[in-house]
Design a protein around this motif. Structure first.
Motif, mmCIF file in Angstrom:
data_model
loop_
_atom_site.group_PDB
_atom_site.id
_atom_site.type_symbol
_atom_site.label_atom_id
_atom_site.label_comp_id
_atom_site.label_asym_id
_atom_site.label_seq_id
_atom_site.Cartn_x
_atom_site.Cartn_y
_atom_site.Cartn_z
ATOM 1 N N LEU B 23 13.241 -20.836 -27.036
ATOM 2 C CA LEU B 23 12.342 -21.602 -26.542
ATOM 3 C C LEU B 23 10.694 -21.997 -26.817
ATOM 4 C CD1 LEU B 23 11.686 -23.081 -23.460
ATOM 5 C CD2 LEU B 23 11.614 -20.746 -22.627
ATOM 6 N N GLU B 55 5.584 -22.377 -16.304
ATOM 7 C CA GLU B 55 6.016 -24.490 -16.619
ATOM 8 C C GLU B 55 7.166 -24.462 -17.489
ATOM 9 O OE1 GLU B 55 2.735 -26.848 -16.808
ATOM 10 O OE2 GLU B 55 4.117 -28.519 -17.080
ATOM 11 N N LEU B 56 7.145 -23.832 -18.522
ATOM 12 C CA LEU B 56 8.193 -24.584 -19.586
ATOM 13 C C LEU B 56 9.349 -23.320 -19.216
ATOM 14 C CD1 LEU B 56 7.313 -24.447 -22.863
ATOM 15 C CD2 LEU B 56 6.583 -22.128 -23.069
ATOM 16 N N ALA B 59 10.696 -26.093 -16.696
ATOM 17 C CA ALA B 59 11.059 -26.867 -18.036
ATOM 18 C C ALA B 59 12.757 -26.699 -18.130
ATOM 19 C CB ALA B 59 9.990 -27.521 -17.922
ATOM 20 N N TYR B 60 12.240 -25.527 -18.817
ATOM 21 C CA TYR B 60 13.664 -24.791 -20.048
ATOM 22 C C TYR B 60 15.261 -24.483 -18.970
ATOM 23 C CZ TYR B 60 16.673 -22.922 -23.490
ATOM 24 O OH TYR B 60 17.057 -22.528 -25.123
#
Lengths: 108, 152
Positions: B23, B55-56, B59-60
């Motif tokens: 990631l 947020e990362l 989204a991942y």
């Protein structure tokens, strides 16, 4: 309705569309999405989406040195990504047409 | 916060993410790019690193280990074992026959309970022995204890 909620569902397609135009690195993709009108798009959302699409095998990536700063990891669509883009674009087009005609009926 | 510090804070926030390396592959370069372009501190530009990490990860995709793995309780396990065994004819026959044994089970339960009471009483008397005892027992049944005779 908050447009950031709407964006969540179509961010994959937006990122694929930007990459179909030409390859780009993370921040470049964020910038191009914002320039296209998606001002609320979050940097982390775009970056997470890129990494997920890459893991899913839809993107190629390569590193290029830049003159003024750090190395840049460029992403581009491969065959899988192209097919994904075509399928999602078709789905989105028919969905948005449906919504547009629904809203038109609502106005009349 | 320098881009390196910010990246480290994001890394720390995602310490339990099973695919953290995939990631965050080029996070440092990515953040350095943003810092170089805007000149603003990254916290101002991107918000706190914890929120950025959230947020990362969202989204991942969902964090696999965050999915609560519910351990089946004994009742649940018995139920699934039953469902499995129901595929076999002998078990199905047995299971179909069990409800017919129910009255027998009630009788057995009553008998066992009586035996326990008898062993607790210890004097071997499990029923009223004399006529006087019978009268008391019947009276007790008809007029519950605590309600005096002749009063309302």
């Amino acid at each position: 309705m908050d447009s950031s909620q709407l964006l969540k569902g179509v961010l994959d397609l937006a990122v694929l569309a930007v990459l179909k135009e030409r390859d780009g690195y993370g921040y470049d993709i964020v910038r191009r999405l914002r320039e296209a009108g998606l001002h609320e798009v979050g940097d982390a959302s775009v970056y997470g989406t890129l990494r997920r699409l890459f893991k899913a095998g839809a993107l190629t990536s390569y590193v290029m040195a830049s003159d003024e700063g750090p190395h840049r990891k460029y992403y581009g669509l491969n065959e899988v990504g192209m097919r994904m883009y075509a399928a999602s674009a078709k789905t989105w087009s028919s969905f948005s047409e449906t919504m547009a005609s629904l809203l038109k009926e609502g106005r009349e | 916060m320098t881009p390196e510090e910010y990246a480290q804070a994001v890394r720390d926030a995602l310490a339990d993410h099973p695919e953290r390396e995939e990631l965050l592959d080029d996070l440092d370069d990515h953040l350095a790019e943003i810092a170089a372009e805007s000149g603003l501190p990254l916290e101002e530009r991107l918000g706190p690193p914890g929120a950025y990490a959230e947020e990362l990860a969202a989204a991942y995709g969902e964090r696999p280990e965050r999915r609560r793995r519910v351990r089946p309780g004994p009742r649940e396990r018995a139920r699934s074992a039953h469902a499995l065994l129901m595929r076999y004819t002998p078990y199905r026959g047995l299971a179909g026959f069990l409800p017919e044994l129910r009255p027998g089970w009630w009788v057995l339960r009553g008998y066992v309970l009586a035996m326990i009471l008898v062993s607790m009483a210890g004097d071997g008397r499990i029923a009223p022995a004399t006529a006087a005892d019978w009268a008391v027992a019947v009276a007790r049944l008809r007029r519950p204890v605590g309600r005096p005779v002749g009063h309302r």
